[in-house]
Design a protein around this motif. Structure first.
Motif, PDB file in Angstrom:
ATOM      1  N   ARG A  87       0.807  -1.212   0.000  1.00 48.54           N
ATOM      2  CA  ARG A  87       0.000   0.000   0.000  1.00 48.54           C
ATOM      3  C   ARG A  87       0.845   1.269   0.000  1.00 48.54           C
ATOM      4  O   ARG A  87       0.333   2.340  -0.315  1.00 48.54           O
ATOM      5  N   VAL A  88       2.112   1.160   0.345  1.00 53.84           N
ATOM      6  CA  VAL A  88       2.991   2.314   0.184  1.00 53.84           C
ATOM      7  C   VAL A  88       3.189   2.604  -1.304  1.00 53.84           C
ATOM      8  O   VAL A  88       3.217   3.748  -1.742  1.00 53.84           O
ATOM      9  N   ASP A 142      -6.548   7.090  -0.824  1.00 56.91           N
ATOM     10  CA  ASP A 142      -5.313   7.501  -0.144  1.00 56.91           C
ATOM     11  C   ASP A 142      -4.244   8.004  -1.120  1.00 56.91           C
ATOM     12  O   ASP A 142      -3.111   8.270  -0.703  1.00 56.91           O
ATOM     13  N   ARG A 143      -4.596   8.138  -2.386  1.00 58.47           N
ATOM     14  CA  ARG A 143      -3.588   8.561  -3.362  1.00 58.47           C
ATOM     15  C   ARG A 143      -3.195  10.018  -3.149  1.00 58.47           C
ATOM     16  O   ARG A 143      -3.947  10.815  -2.582  1.00 58.47           O
ATOM     17  N   VAL A 144      -1.997  10.354  -3.618  1.00 57.89           N
ATOM     18  CA  VAL A 144      -1.435  11.692  -3.416  1.00 57.89           C
ATOM     19  C   VAL A 144      -1.881  12.610  -4.549  1.00 57.89           C
ATOM     20  O   VAL A 144      -1.611  12.318  -5.723  1.00 57.89           O
ATOM     21  N   PRO A 145      -2.552  13.721  -4.246  1.00 61.09           N
ATOM     22  CA  PRO A 145      -2.962  14.651  -5.313  1.00 61.09           C
ATOM     23  C   PRO A 145      -1.739  15.266  -6.005  1.00 61.09           C
ATOM     24  O   PRO A 145      -0.736  15.575  -5.352  1.00 61.09           O
ATOM     25  N   PRO A 176       7.197  17.332  -8.693  1.00 63.17           N
ATOM     26  CA  PRO A 176       8.593  16.888  -8.786  1.00 63.17           C
ATOM     27  C   PRO A 176       8.797  15.460  -8.281  1.00 63.17           C
ATOM     28  O   PRO A 176       9.636  14.724  -8.818  1.00 63.17           O
ATOM     29  N   GLN A 177       8.036  15.061  -7.255  1.00 68.28           N
ATOM     30  CA  GLN A 177       8.139  13.680  -6.773  1.00 68.28           C
ATOM     31  C   GLN A 177       7.706  12.700  -7.859  1.00 68.28           C
ATOM     32  O   GLN A 177       8.350  11.669  -8.073  1.00 68.28           O
ATOM     33  N   LEU A 178       6.607  13.046  -8.524  1.00 68.95           N
ATOM     34  CA  LEU A 178       6.114  12.183  -9.604  1.00 68.95           C
ATOM     35  C   LEU A 178       7.133  12.092 -10.735  1.00 68.95           C
ATOM     36  O   LEU A 178       7.458  10.995 -11.218  1.00 68.95           O
ATOM     37  N   GLY A 207       2.395   5.440 -11.431  1.00 72.48           N
ATOM     38  CA  GLY A 207       1.104   5.181 -12.053  1.00 72.48           C
ATOM     39  C   GLY A 207      -0.061   5.072 -11.093  1.00 72.48           C
ATOM     40  O   GLY A 207      -1.205   5.364 -11.462  1.00 72.48           O
ATOM     41  N   PHE A 208       0.213   4.650  -9.847  1.00 68.18           N
ATOM     42  CA  PHE A 208      -0.893   4.341  -8.947  1.00 68.18           C
ATOM     43  C   PHE A 208      -0.869   5.105  -7.627  1.00 68.18           C
ATOM     44  O   PHE A 208      -1.836   5.044  -6.873  1.00 68.18           O
ATOM     45  N   ARG A 209       0.219   5.798  -7.324  1.00 68.65           N
ATOM     46  CA  ARG A 209       0.290   6.522  -6.059  1.00 68.65           C
ATOM     47  C   ARG A 209      -0.224   7.960  -6.185  1.00 68.65           C
ATOM     48  O   ARG A 209      -0.717   8.538  -5.224  1.00 68.65           O
ATOM     49  N   PHE A 210      -0.152   8.522  -7.380  1.00 69.01           N
ATOM     50  CA  PHE A 210      -0.521   9.921  -7.589  1.00 69.01           C
ATOM     51  C   PHE A 210      -1.835  10.018  -8.374  1.00 69.01           C
ATOM     52  O   PHE A 210      -2.167   9.129  -9.155  1.00 69.01           O
ATOM     53  N   THR A 211      -2.541  11.109  -8.172  1.00 70.20           N
ATOM     54  CA  THR A 211      -3.820  11.298  -8.840  1.00 70.20           C
ATOM     55  C   THR A 211      -4.044  12.774  -9.152  1.00 70.20           C
ATOM     56  O   THR A 211      -3.585  13.653  -8.410  1.00 70.20           O
ATOM     57  N   ALA A 212      -4.762  13.023 -10.234  1.00 68.55           N
ATOM     58  CA  ALA A 212      -5.141  14.399 -10.561  1.00 68.55           C
ATOM     59  C   ALA A 212      -6.148  14.944  -9.550  1.00 68.55           C
ATOM     60  O   ALA A 212      -6.310  16.151  -9.413  1.00 68.55           O
ATOM     61  N   ASN A 213      -6.840  14.032  -8.843  1.00 70.16           N
ATOM     62  CA  ASN A 213      -7.740  14.390  -7.738  1.00 70.16           C
ATOM     63  C   ASN A 213      -8.938  15.213  -8.197  1.00 70.16           C
ATOM     64  O   ASN A 213      -9.540  15.936  -7.410  1.00 70.16           O
TER      65      ASN A 213
END
Length: 423
Positions: free
Chosen positions: A17-18, A25-28, A35-37, A75-81
């Motif tokens: 899940r990390v 729980d995804r990061v916007p 920069p992380q992405l 691909g799966f941790r970040f999201t446009a939110n």
């Protein structure tokens, strides 16, 4: 032992899940997290660089877990939110799966990624110089260092006409003039045509209640009698497929235009991105020649090659289409609406149907083709294919924003006439 097993299980789930958190729980994606992405794409660049260097097999294998983990996180941790941008979340997930397939190929190909005519990376066969080394291939002038250009070319090539790994990939013949200025004009015209067509089709899809909304809805309206119900569902299905074709063409035209105008690549390096699916007279022709072939290598890595190792040519066909189904469906997890293996089944179904075409040829001595062959293709794609589009629409695919309303001629025109809202 039970306690140990529980700790291992819980720890594994937490670690998973990390990398791939739950949708909520995804990061916007913001200016601070972007920069992380972007940094997560650096490992694949380094791996591609190593794949074009001699004697790097061991380090490529050691780097592979890092590349795969970074790709999954990208691909799966970040999201446009934003619900309307769900298609871009899906796109990030699809890109991550392509990167993983490429990384597996780069890492496990012991000799590295070779261009045609090379016996080692950067060394042409039969071109030895006096000191016993091989002459490096001639490069076009570039503002970037050679190692960056090499890695970038390897990462971005999908059909790879000049690469050993892509041999056998069908590439449509050129249909545009190859003189530079004429080619650019034709490409610009094609881009504009595809843009306007995509805008029209996307706007039309959003007319349908539920289907055109981010909450999602079935293409099969239960309140309608059966004949009108399937007329409507078929209409939505055709609009969706046509929009995809226009979208493929628009994006490829844009890349083509930039590649020729800005990076000075020759027009001959940009053959058509797709054939003519509407004229396919067999499923084999549709999937191997007329449909886009950019993801062929991805499906072979995930399913075709393992399938051949397990069950020969039959396993190759079945494995390739199973991989195609899983590729499309697992990425849809990024939509936050769960997994629906109806999509997987549709793509996997193409394998047995293509085998059936082969059996028909053996039994009758004739290939599937002609008008009856085209009717067969339409029956499969416009009939069984509706389960695929329905699954996507239920999960909000039709409500996603492909062309922003502020750039949409159709929606701006409707707003000016007082129909609907512009957002």
């Amino acid at each position: 032992m039970a306690m140990l097993w529980k700790e291992v299980t819980v720890g594994s789930i937490r670690a998973f899940r990390v990398v791939i958190p739950r949708p909520q729980d995804r990061v916007p994606i913001t200016w601070s997290t972007a920069p992380q992405l972007l940094s997560l794409y650096l490992p694949i660049v380094f791996l591609a660089f190593l794949a074009r260097r001699k004697d790097t097999h061991a380090i490529r294998l050691l780097l592979l877990p890092t590349v795969i983990t970074s790709a999954l996180m990208s691909g799966f941790r970040f999201t446009a939110n934003v619900p309307q941008l769900n298609v871009y979340d899906w796109g990030l997930a699809l890109l991550a799966e392509v990167i993983i397939a490429k990384s597996l190929q780069y890492a496990f190909t012991k000799e590295g990624m070779l261009k045609l005519g090379e016996q080692r990376p950067g060394e042409q066969k039969g071109k030895e110089v006096a000191n016993g080394h091989h002459e490096r291939e001639t490069r076009s002038p570039s503002i970037f260092p050679a190692w960056i250009s090499d890695a970038a070319e390897l990462i971005h090539t999908m059909r790879g006409p000049h690469w050993k790994f892509a041999q056998g990939t069908y590439i449509p013949p050129h249909t545009r003039p190859l003189e530079r200025h004429a080619f650019l004009r034709a490409t610009a015209t094609s881009f504009l045509t595809n843009f306007l067509l995509l805008d029209l089709l996307e706007s039309a899809i959003k007319i349908f209640p539920g289907v055109g909304e981010t909450k999602g809805g079935s293409i099969f309206y239960a309140e309608l009698p059966i004949v009108p119900r399937y007329v409507v569902s078929t209409t939505i299905h055709i609009l969706t497929g046509s929009a995809m074709l226009a979208g493929f063409g628009m994006v490829y035209d844009l890349f083509t235009f930039v590649g020729v105008l800005i990076f000075n690549t020759p027009p001959s390096a940009w053959p058509p991105g797709i054939g003519d699916p509407w004229r396919a007279s067999s499923l084999h022709e549709l999937w191997s020649r007329q449909w886009q072939q950019w993801l062929r290598g991805t499906f072979l890595v995930y399913g075709g090659y393992p399938g051949r190792w397990i069950a020969g040519d039959l396993g190759f066909v079945f494995g390739t289409f199973l991989a195609s189904g899983l590729y499309h469906e697992l990425a849809a997890y990024a939509l936050g609406r769960g997994i629906d293996h109806t999509v997987t089944f549709f793509f996997f179904l193409q394998g047995p149907l293509i085998v059936a075409e082969r059996i028909w040829r053996i039994a009758t001595g004739k290939r599937v083709g002609g008008r009856w062959g085209t009717l067969w293709v339409y029956l499969v794609i416009f009939g069984a294919g509706q389960m695929l589009v329905n699954s996507w629409m239920i999960r909000g695919f039709g409500g996603g924003m492909v062309i922003p309303p502020v750039l949409s001629p159709v929606r701006l025109s409707l707003a000016a006439l007082g129909f609907g809202r512009r957002h």
